[in-house]
Design an enzyme around this catalytic site. Structure first.
Site, PDB file in Angstrom:
ATOM      1  N   GLU A 109       0.730  -7.128  -9.038  1.00  0.00           N
ATOM      2  CA  GLU A 109       0.696  -8.389  -9.803  1.00  0.00           C
ATOM      3  C   GLU A 109      -0.700  -9.010  -9.801  1.00  0.00           C
ATOM      4  OE1 GLU A 109       4.160  -9.591  -7.462  1.00  0.00           O
ATOM      5  OE2 GLU A 109       5.092 -10.215  -9.344  1.00  0.00           O
ATOM      6  N   GLU A 129      10.088  -4.188  -5.612  1.00  0.00           N
ATOM      7  CA  GLU A 129      10.856  -5.275  -5.006  1.00  0.00           C
ATOM      8  C   GLU A 129      12.359  -5.019  -4.990  1.00  0.00           C
ATOM      9  OE1 GLU A 129       8.214  -5.690  -6.922  1.00  0.00           O
ATOM     10  OE2 GLU A 129       6.988  -7.361  -6.218  1.00  0.00           O
TER      11      GLU A 129
HETATM   12  N1  CAA Z   1       4.073  -6.018   4.111  1.00  0.00           N
HETATM   13  C1  CAA Z   1       3.849  -5.950   5.441  1.00  0.00           C
HETATM   14  N2  CAA Z   1       3.391  -4.819   6.043  1.00  0.00           N
HETATM   15  C2  CAA Z   1       3.163  -3.736   5.257  1.00  0.00           C
HETATM   16  C3  CAA Z   1       3.384  -3.762   3.876  1.00  0.00           C
HETATM   17  C4  CAA Z   1       3.847  -4.980   3.294  1.00  0.00           C
HETATM   18  N3  CAA Z   1       4.037  -5.124   1.969  1.00  0.00           N
HETATM   19  N4  CAA Z   1       3.095  -2.536   3.370  1.00  0.00           N
HETATM   20  C5  CAA Z   1       2.675  -1.788   4.398  1.00  0.00           C
HETATM   21  N5  CAA Z   1       2.732  -2.507   5.546  1.00  0.00           N
HETATM   22  C6  CAA Z   1       2.381  -2.064   6.896  1.00  0.00           C
HETATM   23  C7  CAA Z   1       3.478  -1.180   7.475  1.00  0.00           C
HETATM   24  O1  CAA Z   1       4.528  -1.966   8.053  1.00  0.00           O
HETATM   25  C8  CAA Z   1       2.695  -0.384   8.510  1.00  0.00           C
HETATM   26  O2  CAA Z   1       2.490  -1.213   9.643  1.00  0.00           O
HETATM   27  P1  CAA Z   1       2.765  -0.612  11.129  1.00  0.00           P
HETATM   28  O3  CAA Z   1       1.737   0.487  11.254  1.00  0.00           O
HETATM   29  O4  CAA Z   1       2.526  -1.780  12.002  1.00  0.00           O
HETATM   30  O5  CAA Z   1       4.168  -0.101  11.124  1.00  0.00           O
HETATM   31  C9  CAA Z   1       1.316  -0.210   7.843  1.00  0.00           C
HETATM   32  O6  CAA Z   1       1.240  -1.238   6.837  1.00  0.00           O
HETATM   33  C10 CAA Z   1       1.160   1.128   7.152  1.00  0.00           C
HETATM   34  O7  CAA Z   1       2.221   1.290   6.246  1.00  0.00           O
HETATM   35  P2  CAA Z   1       3.151   2.597   6.206  1.00  0.00           P
HETATM   36  O8  CAA Z   1       3.250   3.213   7.562  1.00  0.00           O
HETATM   37  O9  CAA Z   1       4.426   2.236   5.531  1.00  0.00           O
HETATM   38  O10 CAA Z   1       2.251   3.544   5.289  1.00  0.00           O
HETATM   39  P3  CAA Z   1       2.771   4.760   4.390  1.00  0.00           P
HETATM   40  O11 CAA Z   1       1.540   5.474   3.971  1.00  0.00           O
HETATM   41  O12 CAA Z   1       3.826   5.530   5.086  1.00  0.00           O
HETATM   42  O13 CAA Z   1       3.456   4.094   3.098  1.00  0.00           O
HETATM   43  C11 CAA Z   1       3.622   2.495   1.308  1.00  0.00           C
HETATM   44  C12 CAA Z   1       2.685   3.334   2.195  1.00  0.00           C
HETATM   45  C13 CAA Z   1       4.451   3.440   0.420  1.00  0.00           C
HETATM   46  C14 CAA Z   1       2.743   1.587   0.433  1.00  0.00           C
HETATM   47  C15 CAA Z   1       4.573   1.660   2.203  1.00  0.00           C
HETATM   48  O14 CAA Z   1       3.790   0.990   3.186  1.00  0.00           O
HETATM   49  C16 CAA Z   1       5.374   0.621   1.469  1.00  0.00           C
HETATM   50  O15 CAA Z   1       6.326   0.957   0.781  1.00  0.00           O
HETATM   51  N6  CAA Z   1       5.006  -0.671   1.634  1.00  0.00           N
HETATM   52  C17 CAA Z   1       5.744  -1.757   1.061  1.00  0.00           C
HETATM   53  C18 CAA Z   1       5.447  -1.911  -0.418  1.00  0.00           C
HETATM   54  C19 CAA Z   1       6.304  -3.004  -1.021  1.00  0.00           C
HETATM   55  O16 CAA Z   1       7.509  -2.956  -0.979  1.00  0.00           O
HETATM   56  N7  CAA Z   1       5.648  -4.035  -1.618  1.00  0.00           N
HETATM   57  C20 CAA Z   1       6.337  -5.143  -2.213  1.00  0.00           C
HETATM   58  C21 CAA Z   1       6.383  -6.280  -1.245  1.00  0.00           C
HETATM   59  S1  CAA Z   1       7.386  -7.624  -1.827  1.00  0.00           S
HETATM   60  C22 CAA Z   1       6.420  -8.420  -2.953  1.00  0.00           C
HETATM   61  O17 CAA Z   1       5.269  -8.099  -3.154  1.00  0.00           O
HETATM   62  C23 CAA Z   1       7.095  -9.568  -3.640  1.00  0.00           C
HETATM   63  C24 CAA Z   1       6.289 -10.158  -4.725  1.00  0.00           C
HETATM   64  O18 CAA Z   1       6.508  -9.969  -5.890  1.00  0.00           O
HETATM   65  C25 CAA Z   1       5.234 -11.075  -4.419  1.00  0.00           C
END
Ligand code: CAA
Length: 254
Positions: A109, A129
């Protein structure tokens, strides 16, 4: 942490939170707002927005911070994200997102709110999301369909599927894929327009933005108004005279 630096004629906003793939806490969002305003007050010709490292532009809102909040706080948070990203629309200089890796949720976004978008070959864009039981809250449901059409936007929002750089380019979500990736490529891209007068660029951005919101006859009136305002600037006088004199125009942003 959010950092605003100056690199030649550009302001560069970098999201640095490597332990969490540059995910956005509310504190970081507020800081992004301060940096956008600061960039607008600077002498920069464009703002480049990027994430530190090669893995992520920004993985979205901080999911851990989103948990267990009251509804009023949640609404305030969405409005904060929307208001901060909307500052980019009113910024007197254009903005370019340099998407280097994951741009998920709020990260996607943020890129959508920039004037233009570049992707590195490993960039991935997604609004995941729904997988969290949520929907996008920082403008994604509104800006994405305006950019790529409602069919493609609905598919991304409803499936939560991420698209790679090639797909994003094909659907118009990004303007270009940059190779080699890096700030130098973003600066070279921004130089394709940053030498033009800022007033003309601002009027042009406003006219195109308004085109997406209003009926055609009203949009044409807006274009007539803004093109007349552009005509009244010193830069327009200078630009036309430079053409006649067969020399390069020297714009003053006035
Ligand atoms: N919030 C908080 N922490 C996050 C994060 C997030 N959005 N995305 C990644 N992290 C953190 C993980 O928890 C992890 O922390 P730890 O090492 O302490 O466990 C670290 O970053 C590394 O992440 P991954 O181990 O998950 O890394 P990966 O390479 O295996 O995967 C990824 C990468 C596919 C991007 C995965 O991290 C992921 O799916 N992240 C979430 C993405 C997401 O759902 N975003 C939407 C959030 S909601 C939103 O944004 C609402 C809105 O409209 C405003």
């Amino acid at each position: 942490m959010i950092e605003l630096t100056h690199d030649e004629e550009f302001a560069v906003l970098t999201i640095r939170r490597p332990g969490a793939l540059n995910a956005l806490s509310f504190e970081l969002i507020e800081r992004i707002g301060e940096c956008i305003k600061e960039a607008g007050r600077s002498r920069a010709r464009a703002l480049i927005v990027t994430g530190e490292g090669e893995k992520a532009f920004c993985a979205g809102a901080d999911i851990k911070e989103l948990q267990r909040r009251g509804l009023a706080a949640q609404r305030e948070g969405a409005e904060l994200g929307q208001a901060v990203f909307a500052l980019l629309d009113r910024l007197p200089i254009p903005s370019v997102a340099l998407v280097n890796g994951y741009a998920f949720g709020g990260g996607c976004e943020l890129a959508l709110a920039c004037t233009l978008r570049l992707a590195t070959p490993n960039a991935r864009f997604g609004l995941p999301e729904v997988k969290l039981g949520l929907i996008p809250g920082y403008g994604g449901t509104q800006r994405l369909p305006r950019l790529v059409g409602s069919g493609r936007a609905l598919e991304m929002v409803m499936t939560g599927r991420a698209v790679n750089a090639e797909e994003a380019l094909a659907m118009g979500l990004v303007n270009r894929i940059v190779q080699p990736p890096g700030l130098a490529a973003a600066k070279a891209y921004a130089r394709e327009f940053s030498g033009h007068g800022l007033r003309a660029l601002q009027f042009a951005r406003e006219a195109v933005q308004r085109a997406l919101d209003v009926p055609l006859h009203e949009g044409l009136r807006i274009e007539a108004d803004l093109s007349t305002l552009a005509y009244r600037t010193h830069d327009a006088e200078e630009g036309m005279q430079a053409f006649v004199d067969k020399r390069k125009a020297e714009f003053r942003d006035e």
